[in-house]
Scaffold this motif. Structure first.
Motif, mmCIF file in Angstrom:
data_model
loop_
_atom_site.group_PDB
_atom_site.id
_atom_site.type_symbol
_atom_site.label_atom_id
_atom_site.label_comp_id
_atom_site.label_asym_id
_atom_site.label_seq_id
_atom_site.Cartn_x
_atom_site.Cartn_y
_atom_site.Cartn_z
ATOM 1 N N ALA A 155 0.819 -1.211 0.000
ATOM 2 C CA ALA A 155 0.000 0.000 0.000
ATOM 3 C C ALA A 155 0.852 1.259 0.000
ATOM 4 O O ALA A 155 0.451 2.300 -0.534
ATOM 5 C CB ALA A 155 -0.928 -0.001 1.212
ATOM 6 N N VAL A 156 2.044 1.174 0.577
ATOM 7 C CA VAL A 156 2.937 2.338 0.640
ATOM 8 C C VAL A 156 3.839 2.409 -0.591
ATOM 9 O O VAL A 156 3.979 3.450 -1.228
ATOM 10 C CB VAL A 156 3.807 2.292 1.921
ATOM 11 N N HIS A 157 4.464 1.291 -0.938
ATOM 12 C CA HIS A 157 5.500 1.288 -1.972
ATOM 13 C C HIS A 157 4.985 0.922 -3.359
ATOM 14 O O HIS A 157 5.348 1.564 -4.349
ATOM 15 C CB HIS A 157 6.619 0.318 -1.577
ATOM 16 N N GLY A 158 4.177 -0.124 -3.453
ATOM 17 C CA GLY A 158 3.801 -0.614 -4.766
ATOM 18 C C GLY A 158 5.025 -1.144 -5.497
ATOM 19 O O GLY A 158 6.136 -1.178 -4.957
ATOM 20 N N THR A 159 4.843 -1.596 -6.726
ATOM 21 C CA THR A 159 5.964 -2.069 -7.535
ATOM 22 C C THR A 159 5.991 -1.321 -8.860
ATOM 23 O O THR A 159 4.967 -0.804 -9.316
ATOM 24 C CB THR A 159 5.852 -3.582 -7.817
ATOM 25 N N CYS A 160 7.157 -1.250 -9.458
ATOM 26 C CA CYS A 160 7.289 -0.619 -10.770
ATOM 27 C C CYS A 160 6.694 -1.556 -11.827
ATOM 28 O O CYS A 160 7.020 -2.748 -11.850
ATOM 29 C CB CYS A 160 8.767 -0.359 -11.090
ATOM 30 N N VAL A 228 16.913 1.585 -11.751
ATOM 31 C CA VAL A 228 16.620 1.206 -10.370
ATOM 32 C C VAL A 228 15.123 1.036 -10.165
ATOM 33 O O VAL A 228 14.303 1.631 -10.872
ATOM 34 C CB VAL A 228 17.180 2.236 -9.365
ATOM 35 N N ALA A 229 14.771 0.224 -9.184
ATOM 36 C CA ALA A 229 13.391 0.115 -8.724
ATOM 37 C C ALA A 229 13.177 1.160 -7.635
ATOM 38 O O ALA A 229 14.099 1.890 -7.261
ATOM 39 C CB ALA A 229 13.141 -1.292 -8.196
ATOM 40 N N ASN A 230 11.955 1.226 -7.115
ATOM 41 C CA ASN A 230 11.695 2.113 -5.981
ATOM 42 C C ASN A 230 12.163 1.405 -4.703
ATOM 43 O O ASN A 230 11.387 1.087 -3.804
ATOM 44 C CB ASN A 230 10.212 2.483 -5.912
ATOM 45 N N SER A 231 13.457 1.192 -4.653
ATOM 46 C CA SER A 231 14.076 0.384 -3.607
ATOM 47 C C SER A 231 15.415 0.988 -3.227
ATOM 48 O O SER A 231 16.207 1.362 -4.096
ATOM 49 C CB SER A 231 14.281 -1.043 -4.131
#
Length: 273
Positions: A155-160, A228-231
């Protein structure tokens, strides 16, 4: 790594010793403390200097009553960059995430040296490094794990989405004029093998696991360019590559919602798609 970098840079600015507090990892279930693999100074602060000290005996409590903790706790106010941190005095305990290079950009070379991996690469990873070095290599990271399995994290991060990676690779091809050779890192490479279909040479890097994730970080950094991912893991894989000609692409949206405000998390020189 962000917390270490912010604290280390502040200590360098002040010209004073630096120590860490790793107590939170004693019962942290996502992963173990992982800084041991780096050259970074990991001196633990003595318990007498820490907020919320562990259980104390009668003598320790008495001493604390008459010798108060000299440290001042400075807590992160917002997710965006707080310029006041740069001029904090000695005797500060930083409490927060500090996820912006602005906290340590003035000591970037020192931080990169601190995050050099101490151990020589294993034979399989040495082979990857050699292949990365002789190709138009691009690190591509896909983060799934708890971003998928944990509802709160999702719910906060999600995925690309896969479209992000398609756009990113096409952008690199257009800008560099060379077909990228993709070195793919993920905590779910089986999913990647089925779902990520790109018209370029792709290498799924499978030789490392959670215990040797520093090897993946070293391989990412060795690549010429980065997607990069959101990581924070791939953020550091890209950031530790200090070459000025390196191109890093990051997702336009780091979190699902507009909060936390991630405007200072992604360096301005990176491309956002």
């Amino acid at each position: 790594m962000f917390q270490y970098a912010a604290g280390r840079a502040l200590a360098l600015r002040r010209g004073v010793p630096f120590a860490i507090d790793s107590r939170a990892f004693a019962d942290y279930k996502t992963h173990a403390f992982g800084m041991q693999c780096f050259c970074a100074d990991q001196t633990e602060a003595p318990s007498r200097l820490l907020p919320n000290p562990p259980a104390e005996g009668r003598l320790q409590r008495l001493l604390r009553r008459f010798l108060p903790n000299p440290l001042r706790v400075y807590t992160e106010k917002t997710f965006t960059f707080d310029e006041a941190v740069l001029s904090l005095p000695d005797g500060i305990y930083l409490d927060g995430y500090w996820q912006s290079e602005k906290y340590f950009a003035d000591f970037a070379d020192d931080i990169r040296k601190d995050f050099a991996v101490k151990a020589a690469p294993s034979a399989p990873n040495q082979a990857w490094l050699e292949l990365i070095g002789r190709t138009h290599s691009v690190s591509l990271h896909i983060r799934r794990g708890d971003y998928v399995s944990n509802a709160a994290a999702a719910a906060v991060h999600g995925t690309c989405d896969l479209g992000y990676y398609e756009r990113a690779v096409a952008h690199l091809h257009q800008v560099t004029g060379q077909a990228p050779e993709l070195f793919v890192f993920s905590d779910d490479l089986d999913w990647v093998a089925i779902n990520l279909q790109l018209p370029y040479t792709m290498h799924l890097v499978r030789d490392n696991d959670a215990a040797t994730n520093f090897e993946d970080l070293r391989l990412m950094t060795a690549c010429r360019h980065h997607i990069v991912a959101n990581s924070s893991f791939s953020w550091w894989g890209a950031w530790l590559d200090g070459r000025s000609e390196s191109i890093t692409i990051a997702p336009a949206r780091w979190f699902v919602a507009d909060t936390p405000d991630a405007r200072d998390l992604v360096p301005q020189r990176w491309v956002r798609l």
